[in-house]
Design an enzyme around this catalytic site. Structure first.
Site, PDB file in Angstrom:
ATOM      1  N   GLY A 244      -6.592 -11.903  25.960  1.00  8.57           N
ATOM      2  CA  GLY A 244      -7.142 -13.108  26.409  1.00  8.57           C
ATOM      3  C   GLY A 244      -6.046 -14.166  26.792  1.00  8.57           C
ATOM      4  O   GLY A 244      -4.730 -13.849  26.701  1.00  8.57           O
TER       5      GLY A 244
ATOM      6  N   CYS B  20       1.824 -15.661  28.124  1.00  3.22           N
ATOM      7  CA  CYS B  20       0.750 -16.216  27.438  1.00  3.22           C
ATOM      8  C   CYS B  20       1.108 -16.715  26.042  1.00  3.22           C
ATOM      9  O   CYS B  20       0.336 -17.705  25.778  1.00  3.22           O
ATOM     10  CB  CYS B  20      -0.363 -15.253  27.430  1.00  3.22           C
TER      11      CYS B  20
END
Length: 582
Positions: free
Chosen positions: A215, A248
């Site tokens: 994610g 990320c």
């Protein structure tokens, strides 16, 4: 036209999956030494080609810098490789006296590759897949197809030269959404490694196949009052500005305790951080966020100066990152989301407690489960902060970009970071070859539940401490007891059949009766009455078979208070009203 591309992409996905499936069969039979030889050859060529592939990625995507992308390639080809090199992935991988663990490859891995870290992620996923004896098919992001395909080509050629079966590494040259979904759902695909946007990760989890998804990472960096401010600021800017923030795990917000806020601001200014006033913040917000409050992909991986120009203002020469002081988190504060560029939200808090809550809010707005960081000289503060963060990894006193992937910490080196159940992922681990294996366990009994059979039991000593009494002695005693009382087996006609006269007793010794059969005891005298009931003395012993024969013959079994009745006989006899008192 698009429908033709989709059909071609679907057909290519099917073909590559089938080829990979066939190639994986011989791959699964290779020894650990052969697998390691192949993986080593691929890692070496990836390291040799690190800069060229990084430059290709930068030119094709427009993200980051060639030098930083080359550094990420070397991380995958060197640090990741050195970590997985001694790992056992073939045959027996671990064993103890009680458990033997045996590795089994999954099969064909579908590896979805993002545009932000295209070549480094491709190197990483190819290495860990082949190390696990799996074949792999890459589905590249459309904006990074060429550099990903080239990465797959050079590694495939090096691997095949070392003995890798042809087709074990595949890469789609025409990857559409439909083609990628076909690859995910294909019957030959055993596992999905999905790195990309939240929509793609959800598609992977809804494919019906086991999937490791990653994610978003809206990473907060807390600067606690005891921190070494100079090092903290330098670390945050190093992480934030590496490859222009495309990893990320890079910092997205800074949360500072008020007592050190002035010092932190001065340090940021000295290290290349530029605080925007309200007017510039509003202009920047219009460029960073779309009308639907999502991230504008045009600013991803761009330098601070370029983004400022897109927003209509300029920043001082040497500006590395722009900082925007915010008072809240959420849709009303678009700059509080993950920005994947050299832009940092900035918050001032009164305490570690308030700072921890603010960091948790930032994570809930788009980075649940990924990474958080803290800069502090107090181990207790680091522990308290880490316990409260809904993330899989908390980086302490290091750039979160580098710490989370294991470059500056002892976390497992990886380019795919699980976000756990917080982020809707199946694992919170840094992904490695271990996640691409099935492990069977051969377990030996350590806590016996069944005792030895009666015949195998040792002789039992009398409770009084006397002589040992064995089975044969017990049998002789019982035989003698039965013979003295003229006890005989019931006849086939029932417990009181007239065809077995009491004057001709049929005695069997216990040793002649196969254990654990019961020796039923008939009354010493018996005769049949007109209604089939037994007259005379009561039974000494009644078993379940006696009751069944009495039921079949519609007869009664006479008992008294001395009669021994087995539990099963008692239950059945009471239910069918077989027993009668003598």
């Amino acid at each position: 036209m698009s429908s033709d591309k989709d059909l071609q992409s679907i057909e290519q996905a099917r073909e590559l999956a089938e080829r990979a499936f066939e190639a994986q069969k011989p791959l699964a039979t290779f020894s650990q030494e052969k697998i390691d030889e192949i993986v080593g050859a691929m890692a070496r060529v990836a390291q040799q080609e690190a800069y060229r592939l990084g430059e290709m990625a930068h030119l094709e995507t427009g993200y980051g810098s060639a030098a930083d992308k080359a550094a990420k390639n070397r991380f995958s080809a060197d640090q990741v490789y050195n970590f997985i090199r001694p790992m056992r992935t073939v045959g027996v991988i671990r064993q103890s006296d009680s458990i033997i663990e045996v590795a089994s490859p999954r099969g064909v891995v579908c590896a979805v590759i993002p545009s932000t870290n295209p070549t480094s992620t491709a190197i990483f996923k190819i290495l860990i897949a082949i190390k696990a004896c799996d074949a792999v098919v890459l589905s590249p992001h459309p904006s990074a197809t060429n550099c990903i395909s080239e990465t797959a080509r050079v590694m495939r050629e090096a691997g095949e030269a070392a003995g890798l079966p042809a087709g074990a590494i595949g890469c789609m040259s025409l990857a559409t959404i439909e083609g990628t979904q076909e690859l995910m759902k294909h019957k030959r695909t055993a596992l999905i490694l999905a790195t990309g946007g939240i929509g793609l990760v959800r598609a992977a989890y809804s494919s019906g196949k086991p999937a490791f998804g990653v994610g978003p990472g809206n990473v907060p960096a807390m600067i606690e009052r005891s921190a070494n401010v100079t090092k903290a600021v330098r670390d945050i800017l190093t992480g934030k500005c590496f490859d222009n923030g495309t990893i990320c795990s890079s910092e997205q917000a800074v949360v500072v305790e008020r007592t050190i806020d002035p010092e932190v601001r001065r340090r940021f200014a000295a290290e290349g951080g530029y605080f925007l006033d309200q007017e510039r913040q509003e202009a920047l917000t219009r460029v960073v966020a779309t009308a639907t409050n999502t991230l504008n992909s045009k600013i991803v991986g761009k330098a601070a100066k370029v983004i400022a120009e897109m927003a209509g203002f300029s920043v001082p020469e040497g500006t590395r990152a722009m900082l925007c002081e915010l008072s809240g988190v959420g849709r009303d504060f678009p700059l509080s989301m993950e920005k994947l560029s050299p832009i940092l939200a900035y918050y001032v808090v009164e305490s570690l407690d308030e700072g921890s809550e603010r960091c948790a809010q930032i994570l809930r707005y788009g980075g649940m489960g990924h990474t958080a960081s803290i800069h502090t000289q107090s181990r207790d503060a680091a522990r308290e902060y880490g316990i409260r963060m809904p993330v899989s990894r908390v980086v302490v006193n290091s750039p979160s970009t580098h710490g989370a992937i294991g470059f500056t910490t002892d976390l497992e080196p990886s380019m795919t970071l699980g976000c756990g159940s917080w982020g809707g992922n199946v694992t919170s681990d840094n992904i490695s070859p271990r996640h691409l294996l099935d492990v069977k366990r051969i377990a030996f009994e350590t806590k016996p539940i069944n005792q030895l059979a009666a015949a195998d039991r040792p002789a039992v000593r009398a409770a009084s401490g006397g002589a040992i009494v064995d089975r044969a002695s017990i049998a002789a005693l019982v035989d003698r007891f039965l013979a003295e009382r003229h006890v005989h087996q019931p006849s086939q006609q029932g417990p009181a059949s007239a065809s077995a006269p009491a004057s001709e007793p049929r005695t069997e010794t216990l040793s002649q009766v196969p254990p654990p059969a019961t020796v039923p005891i008939q009354p010493q005298t018996a005769s049949s009455s007109s209604n089939g009931a037994v007259n005379g003395r009561a039974y000494d012993f009644v078993c379940e078979e006696d009751v069944k024969r009495a039921i079949a013959a519609r007869e009664k079994i006479y008992i008294n208070q001395k009669t021994i009745i087995t539990p099963a006989a008692r239950e059945l006899g009471d239910e069918r009203e077989v027993f009668a008192r003598s």
